[in-house]
Write an enzyme that holds these catalytic residues in place. Sequence first.
Site, short mmCIF file in Angstrom:
data_model
loop_
_atom_site.label_atom_id
_atom_site.label_comp_id
_atom_site.label_asym_id
_atom_site.label_seq_id
_atom_site.Cartn_x
_atom_site.Cartn_y
_atom_site.Cartn_z
N SER A 166 0.84 -1.20 0.00
CA SER A 166 0.00 0.00 0.00
C SER A 166 0.87 1.26 0.00
CB SER A 166 -0.95 -0.04 1.20
OG SER A 166 -1.95 0.94 1.10
N ASP A 180 -10.47 -3.51 -5.20
CA ASP A 180 -9.91 -2.75 -4.09
C ASP A 180 -10.73 -1.48 -3.89
OD1 ASP A 180 -8.40 -1.17 -2.35
OD2 ASP A 180 -6.49 -1.80 -3.19
N HIS A 235 -8.32 -4.74 -0.52
CA HIS A 235 -7.09 -4.01 -0.23
C HIS A 235 -6.26 -4.81 0.76
CE1 HIS A 235 -4.59 -0.41 -0.26
NE2 HIS A 235 -4.44 -0.57 1.05
#
Length: 442
Positions: free
Chosen positions: A218, A353, A384
């Site tokens: 991320s 996501d 995610h």
Amino acid sequence: CLCDANMNTHESEVYTVAPEMPAMFDGMKLAAVATVLYVIVRCLNLKSPTAPPDLTYQDTTLSHFLLKSCPILTKEYIPPLLWGKSGHLQTALYGKLGRVSSPHPFGLRKYLPMQDGATATFDLFEPLADNQSGEDVTMVICPGIGNHSEKHYIRTFVDHSQKQGYRCAVLNHLGALPNIELTSPRMFTYGCTWEFAAMVGFIKKTYPQTKLIVVGFSLGGNIVCKFLGENRTNQERVLCCVSVCQGYSALRAQETFLQWDQCRRFYNFLMADNMKKIILSHRGVLFGVGSTKMVDADLSRLYTATSLMQIDDNIMRKFHGHNSLKEYYEKESCVHYIHNINVPLLLVNSGDDPLVHNSLLTIPRTLAEKKENVVFALTLHGGHLGFFEGAVLFPQPLTWMDKVIVGYANAICQWEKQKPPCLSQGTDTAQCHCNLTLGIIH
């Protein structure tokens, strides 16, 4: 007689109406059940198919080798049947639990003083087996926003990597650990690479023979790609880089992150609330007497902030002296640096996501179409940082994401051992024939 007539009439009405009532109630029940089932099917996305990742790459010797040596990239990703096709539930389960039955790898915490008075920390985990390549290889890992080595998904990945023969160094984002105080009025930001660079420098100096595999999750994906692209020397001794579920451009993402589509605005609020708690836990250092960049008005605006953009504008950009939010996002996003990366690069995203809008995925796809060293893998499901696997209801502790990263790293290590000599000398792939066929290389 009249009463008897009325009673007879009433009785006749009862006998004609009563049999219809259960049928009506049964119909209502069936309609309610059908509605609930319809909502469940739609919300859980049960009709969505499963498929292998959609891969974008150039037809090169390296890409063929990687896809053959890392078959999980070409096989169907099958999430848990009942809920795994919902990006929201994948994301929520990751956010709440991180991982299931998380292991507890043993590591040593290292402290690195920075030039501005800050103290970077990272945790070092030694390998639990020999690497299949026979080489000394270290994974340098950058977690997601506000995360650190104690998060369950990091612990699970580290444990898996250790068992495959990798040393792991995990950066603890500055200010993220609840029991570590800040030593300067600055904390981690969206694209600051200083702490990660310090960790990598320590590993290179302490283990002069080790090769590096760079991994980012991320926000960490943005940091590692920016780090490698900022300076060519940062790519020395790096075998490859893997980035999972990053958004590539904060400037382009800020508009989509304020939309209610896929509940993105709600996720924005939750993440802002978490950032608020982290910042306020260090308010004494960040807003105290020694702080020259923050004032009381900034603290007041922090309390009322409802989005990450407001926090970035009022607090985060000021740590590095950016004049505006636009300038902060432009200079800190890896989209301006990622094209400078020349080592093998695997970019992984999920199509469902809820945090990363599909419009942002043109960035890695275009990059993979232009650069020979890049593979872009886009899954249908995974949410995610979820990517859970499992039969029906209960997910497995080890996820598809964990397996892909380690599988790709294993393939790269194997490639380094037996790649054609001309590629070892830096010759262009298109010009490298070496009288070797793919079958011989494999």
